[in-house]
Structure formats: structure tokens, C-alpha cells
Design a protein around this motif. Structure first.
Motif, PDB file in Angstrom:
ATOM      1  N   ARG A 179      82.638  68.871 -20.440  1.00  0.00           N
ATOM      2  CA  ARG A 179      82.997  67.619 -21.110  1.00  0.00           C
ATOM      3  C   ARG A 179      82.389  67.567 -22.516  1.00  0.00           C
ATOM      4  N   ASP A 180      81.158  68.011 -22.648  1.00  0.00           N
ATOM      5  CA  ASP A 180      80.533  68.031 -23.974  1.00  0.00           C
ATOM      6  C   ASP A 180      81.287  68.954 -24.927  1.00  0.00           C
ATOM      7  N   TRP A 183      84.295  66.988 -26.042  1.00  0.00           N
ATOM      8  CA  TRP A 183      83.950  65.940 -27.019  1.00  0.00           C
ATOM      9  C   TRP A 183      83.698  66.554 -28.399  1.00  0.00           C
ATOM     10  N   ASN A 184      83.072  67.715 -28.423  1.00  0.00           N
ATOM     11  CA  ASN A 184      82.797  68.368 -29.714  1.00  0.00           C
ATOM     12  C   ASN A 184      84.066  68.849 -30.400  1.00  0.00           C
ATOM     13  N   LYS A 187      85.673  65.735 -31.897  1.00  0.00           N
ATOM     14  CA  LYS A 187      84.963  65.298 -33.104  1.00  0.00           C
ATOM     15  C   LYS A 187      85.276  66.216 -34.289  1.00  0.00           C
ATOM     16  N   GLU A 241      84.031  57.884 -20.493  1.00  0.00           N
ATOM     17  CA  GLU A 241      83.015  58.676 -21.190  1.00  0.00           C
ATOM     18  C   GLU A 241      83.580  59.207 -22.510  1.00  0.00           C
ATOM     19  N   MET A 242      84.839  59.664 -22.479  1.00  0.00           N
ATOM     20  CA  MET A 242      85.504  60.143 -23.691  1.00  0.00           C
ATOM     21  C   MET A 242      85.562  59.033 -24.747  1.00  0.00           C
ATOM     22  N   LYS A 245      81.857  58.182 -26.007  1.00  0.00           N
ATOM     23  CA  LYS A 245      81.173  59.192 -26.805  1.00  0.00           C
ATOM     24  C   LYS A 245      81.965  59.638 -28.037  1.00  0.00           C
ATOM     25  N   VAL A 246      83.301  59.406 -28.014  1.00  0.00           N
ATOM     26  CA  VAL A 246      84.111  59.899 -29.134  1.00  0.00           C
ATOM     27  C   VAL A 246      85.040  58.819 -29.696  1.00  0.00           C
TER      28      VAL A 246
END
Length: 557
Positions: A179-180, A183-184, A187, A241-242, A245-246
Motif C-alpha cells: 500500500r505504501d 501511495w508513493n 504522489k 487509507e488511500m 494518506k494521498v
């Protein structure tokens, strides 16, 4: 209305880059080619361009198998070309929405190349690996592209999961590191200035606990994986969460492609207070096949039943009203051409049918999507030979239904491919009547539809009675009408098998939309003479008379 709801007021134009405009003569559409056509899209009136995947890929599934999320497919150009496209689009007031494909990657992605090396590799848990069960695949799931969803890997003696092609291994979203990574990636593109994401099969990312067997499909061999996997137990959690965090940190547009979702599901993910996505792509209306054999799924050459079509579209209009937001579309890169499937592509009726379908859709509540060439009335290509097809799904279906299962004969399946294959949407854009339709100076990557000499942009841009000019009017009407954007929806005469009629209401205004889906002359009385004709696809209005594929919109105050 909230000021950041710009996506509700927008019209999206979808570009399949490979088939849009080639700039260097290699026969493949590219980013500089698209950049050169931005004024055309602006002239149409669209606000947002949705780009099908342009990332580096081995192209086993036309770019939906991504090997590098941070690099451009060389055939499409360079990152500098993309940056220039984004800058030029923004200068024209156009937004760019990227395709985000994160249910799966390519098997050439470095994550998967590492994952398959050994069971203790740090990337092993980026994907879904399982031991054999009784010497066979871990469960009975059937791939969306036919066959099993499991592929055995000799190196480690385990199977990996692929809901789609073997070259598209599924990511393991249970792993927070995965997931990280996602997200990266998001971004990276948002920081470049992109304006949103269309998220490929995003409701498949949460797999059911324990990966249980599913109920076998009508063919008795595999379970329908969509019914097992769609809208899994942690999907809401992952999307929240998406967002947290984003997405919440940017003013962007998001649409989740969600096969097998219901309106209730969509409200969970796109509800006005859900803090997840803006809207979904659902498949109810495009999934109406009309065939008599459930084993064949979508493969058919029959026209869709209008009563069923109205029921499907109206269900989403009414159930999402005030709770979520709708995506409005007739076709895309995965669907046959609108006028061929839902209208009539006979040259005698094609123009009127294309305008009728545009009217029917664009007057509804939701964000309309126009797929490249739809605004010209481009049609299915109607190939006659299997060798002319390129699409993996089509070729696999032919092999399964004709060669392996012998459910259907060769000629019938070719007719079904002609009517329903995804390749119908992927023929190059028809710009003019010169060689290769102005798409390329070289050899096109895919065979052109031979009717480009009649149906092309040059013929239509200056013609005020063209399909293109009509779509411009539809889009302009939407931009200037809160009634069209926000109004409630009411279906009239749901059992009428020939005419699609509905009303929209907002404040003290009412819109009446009447569309004849047949080649017959009909009569319908909705007291339309008391209203003002806003738009229609014939030059005059004969009130209660409906000519073949006639569509009319009236305003009542």
C-alpha cells in the motif's frame, strides 16, 4: 453546492493513446501526437482528458500490465513529452486524469521479478502466493480472461494469483508495504500536477479471507471470480487509507472501475461523506448481452433489450441520487462502439442514432464520458477473420468456446466478436480521409476501420449538422444548466420497448427527454408541446411524432 465538486460539472474525454495520433510515423499513437490534438478536444468542450495507461509495459494487455509505474512507455514518448502534454493541457484549461492500475502489475515488474526468486525474498509478500492443493491450483477461481486464476511457478513450487492474464500477477494489498508503494506512486504523479485517477478494477484489491472456492459458473469448470472477489472485506478500509494518506491532500477527481458492484456498494465508496472516491464505473448496462446461453457471458450479436437497459440505467440514477455520484458512459476501450451496440450503424441511420444515444446519456445526472471517436459516430470495425483480432480477451474466448469447449461454431463466434470485441474500440482515430485517416504516416499498429473516408473529424468539424457539432451542443447545455447537472431523475413508461423517456427536475424547472431506439416512426404524447425544445437530432419538431432514432429534449418552467 461545494466549490470543490468541479468534477460533477465536467465532461471527460477518454483517450486511448496507442490509437489517437502518431507523431513520428512508427504507426503507434504517442504523447506528442495527443498534444497536437489538444485544441480539438478543447473545441469539443471537454474539461478532463482520461488517459489510458502510458506507463512502461510489455503490453500483454495493452498497457494494463505495468512494469514501471514511474516511466513512460517508450513507444508513447518520454517523461519530457508527458510534462509538455500536461503543461499544454493546463494552458488550455484541460485537466489530465491518469489510469491507475494497482490491482496487479506486469510479471516483468521488478517487484515480481524479485518476488519469484525465493520464498524468503523481501518482495515475496508483495504478491499472492499459495501452495498447491492436492497437486492442483489452490482454488477453483476462473480468470476474467478465461482459464484458471493460478499459475504454477517451478522455482518455488507455489502458485501465484492472477485475476486477469498470466502476465498480470495480483498485488497483495494485505501487505502494508504494498500500500505504501502505491501511495508513493500516486504522489509521484499528483506532484507533477495530474488532476486525478481512474482506478482500474479497484474493487478487486481486497481478496476474501482464506481465498475460498466460489460457486461454479454455468460451464461447470471455474467459479465466476468477480462474484467471489469484488468488494472484499477490507476494500473500504484500503480506500479510506488511500484518501487519508494521498487524495485528501490534493484537489483531484477519482473514479473507481468496479465490476460486479451494486448501487449500495457504490454509495459506500463514493458517498458524499465517505472520504474515499468521487464516483464509480459500473458495468450493469454494458453487461447486458442479450444472448440465450449463459455460458457465453457477454458474447452475442443481439441488440440489448431496451426495457432492461432503461431499468439498469435508471436504477443507478435513482439509487445514487443525493447519496453518491454517477459515471455516465456508453463505451470505452473495453466496449464495442456505442452506435453499433445500442443504436444502428447502417449509414442510413448512423448519424441520427449516434446523436440520439448522446442525448439520452448526456441529459442524465452524473459525469459524462466521451470515448475517442464517439463524438464522430465511429462504428464497430466488423472484422471477418480471427487473424484480424488482437485483443487477448477475444482470442481467449474464441479458443475456449470454439476450440476447447465446442459450445459454438466458428462463424457464430466471429459474428459475436464483430459485435462485442474490445478491438472495435481500439481501431485508430479517424481524423480525415487521407491515407491512414491522418492517424499516421507509417503503417498503423492496428487495422483502420475502412469507413474512415466517410466518418472523420475533418468532415465534421465545420459541419453544423454533424455528430461532432451535436456533441458540442450537448456539452455546452450541460455546462450552463444546474438542472442537467443536479436534477432528480424519473423514468417514464419503463415497459415501453421502443422509446426511452425520462424527466429531470431541479428547483422549479423540468426537463423531458424522449428517445426513439428504433428505425420506426412512432407516436408518443407527453404534452411536449407545452415545453420549449432545447435540442433535438432532427431539423424540425413534429411534436408527438417520433422519427427513426429521433431524440428530443424539452424544458418546462
Amino acid at each position: 453546492m461545494a466549490e470543490n465538486d468541479w468534477w460533477k460539472k465536467s465532461v471527460v474525454y477518454q483517450v486511448y493513446p496507442r490509437s489517437y495520433q502518431d507523431s513520428n510515423g512508427d504507426g503507434i499513437g504517442d504523447l506528442p501526437g495527443l498534444t497536437s490534438r489538444l485544441p480539438y478536444i478543447k473545441d469539443l468542450g471537454a474539461d478532463v482528458i482520461w488517459l489510458n495507461p502510458i506507463y512502461k509495459s510489455p503490453d500483454k494487455d495493452n498497457g494494463y500490465d505495468i512494469s514501471d509505474y514511474r516511466n513512460i512507455q517508450p513507444a508513447y514518448g518520454t517523461m519530457d513529452d508527458f510534462d509538455n502534454l500536461l503543461q499544454e493541457a493546463h494552458v488550455l484549461g484541460l485537466k489530465i486524469m491518469m489510469d491507475l492500475v494497482v490491482n496487479h502489475t506486469s510479471d516483468q515488474n521488478k517487484w515480481f521479478q524479485e518476488s519469484k526468486k525465493s520464498k524468503d525474498n523481501r518482495y515475496r509478500d508483495y504478491y499472492v502466493w499459495r501452495d498447491p492443493v492436492d497437486g492442483h491450483a489452490p482454488n477453483n477461481w476462473g480468470s476474467y480472461f478465461n482459464g484458471s486464476t493460478w499459475k504454477f511457478d517451478e522455482t518455488t513450487g507455489q502458485y501465484y494469483l492472477h485475476l486477469f492474464a498470466e502476465g498480470q500477477p495480483d498485488l497483495n494489498w494485505e501487505n502494508p508495504q504494498v500500500r505504501d508503494e502505491v501511495w508513493n506512486v500516486m504522489k509521484f504523479w499528483l506532484d507533477k500536477g495530474v488532476d486525478g485517477f481512474r482506478m482500474d478494477v479497484i474493487n478487486l484489491i481486497s481478496k476474501p479471507t482464506g481465498l475460498p472456492d466460489g460457486q461454479k459458473a454455468p460451464d461447470g469448470k471455474y467459479a465466476d471470480v468477480g462474484k467471489v472477489v469484488a468488494d472484499g472485506p477490507r476494500l473500504n478500509e484500503f480506500l479510506q487509507e488511500m484518501n487519508q494518506k494521498v487524495l485528501s491532500k490534493y484537489d483531484v477527481m477519482t473514479v473507481g472501475e468496479m465490476p460486479d458492484s451494486t448501487p449500495d456498494d457504490a454509495i459506500k465508496y463514493t458517498g458524499l461523506d465517505s472520504h474515499e472516491l468521487n464516483m464509480v464505473f459500473q458495468f450493469d448496462h454494458v453487461g447486458l448481452a442479450g444472448n440465450d446461453d449463459p455460458r457465453l457471458g457477454k458474447w452475442s450479436d443481439k441488440k440489448v433489450n431496451l426495457v432492461e437497459l432503461k431499468q439498469s440505467l435508471s436504477k443507478w440514477e435513482t439509487e445514487l441520487n443525493g447519496k453518491g455520484w454517477n459515471s455516465l458512459y456508453w463505451n470505452n476501450h473495453d466496449q464495442p462502439r456505442t452506435v453499433s451496440k445500442f443504436g444502428n450503424d447502417d449509414p442510413k441511420y448512423r448519424d441520427k442514432a449516434a446523436k440520439m444515444l448522446g442525448t439520452t446519456l448526456h441529459m442524465m445526472q452524473g459525469t459524462p464520458y466521451v470515448y475517442e471517436g464517439e463524438e464522430l459516430g465511429m462504428t464497430n470495425v466488423h472484422y471477418k477473420k480471427l487473424s484480424q483480432y488482437e485483443d487477448l480477451e477475444s482470442l481467449n474466448a474464441y479458443r475456449e468456446f470454439v476450440d476447447d469447449e465446442k459450445i459454438i461454431d466458428k462463424d457464430s463466434m466471429l459474428k459475436y466478436l464483430s459485435a462485442r470485441s474490445r478491438d472495435n474500440a481500439r481501431t485508430p482515430m479517424q481524423w480525415d480521409n487521407n491515407k491512414n485517416a491522418g492517424f499516421t504516416s507509417g503503417k498503423p499498429w492496428f487495422e483502420l476501420n475502412p469507413n474512415y473516408t466517410e466518418i472523420n473529424a475533418r468532415n465534421q468539424i465545420e459541419n453544423q449538422s454533424s455528430v461532432f457539432a451535436y456533441y458540442k451542443k450537448l456539452i455546452e447545455l450541460r455546462h450552463n444548466s444546474d438542472l442537467i447537472i443536479y436534477g432528480d431523475y424519473e423514468l417514464l413508461d419503463p415497459e415501453d420497448e421502443e422509446v426511452f423517456t425520462y424527466k429531470r427536475r431541479y428547483n422549479d424547472e423540468t426537463l423531458l427527454v424522449i428517445s426513439n431506439f428504433t428505425d420506426k416512426e412512432l407516436t408518443r404524447d407527453y404534452n411536449q408541446s407545452a415545453g420549449k425544445l432545447l435540442i433535438g437530432n432532427y431539423d424540425d419538431d413534429r411534436n408527438m411524432e417520433l422519427r427513426p432514432y429521433e431524440s428530443k429534449v424539452y424544458l418546462f418552467k
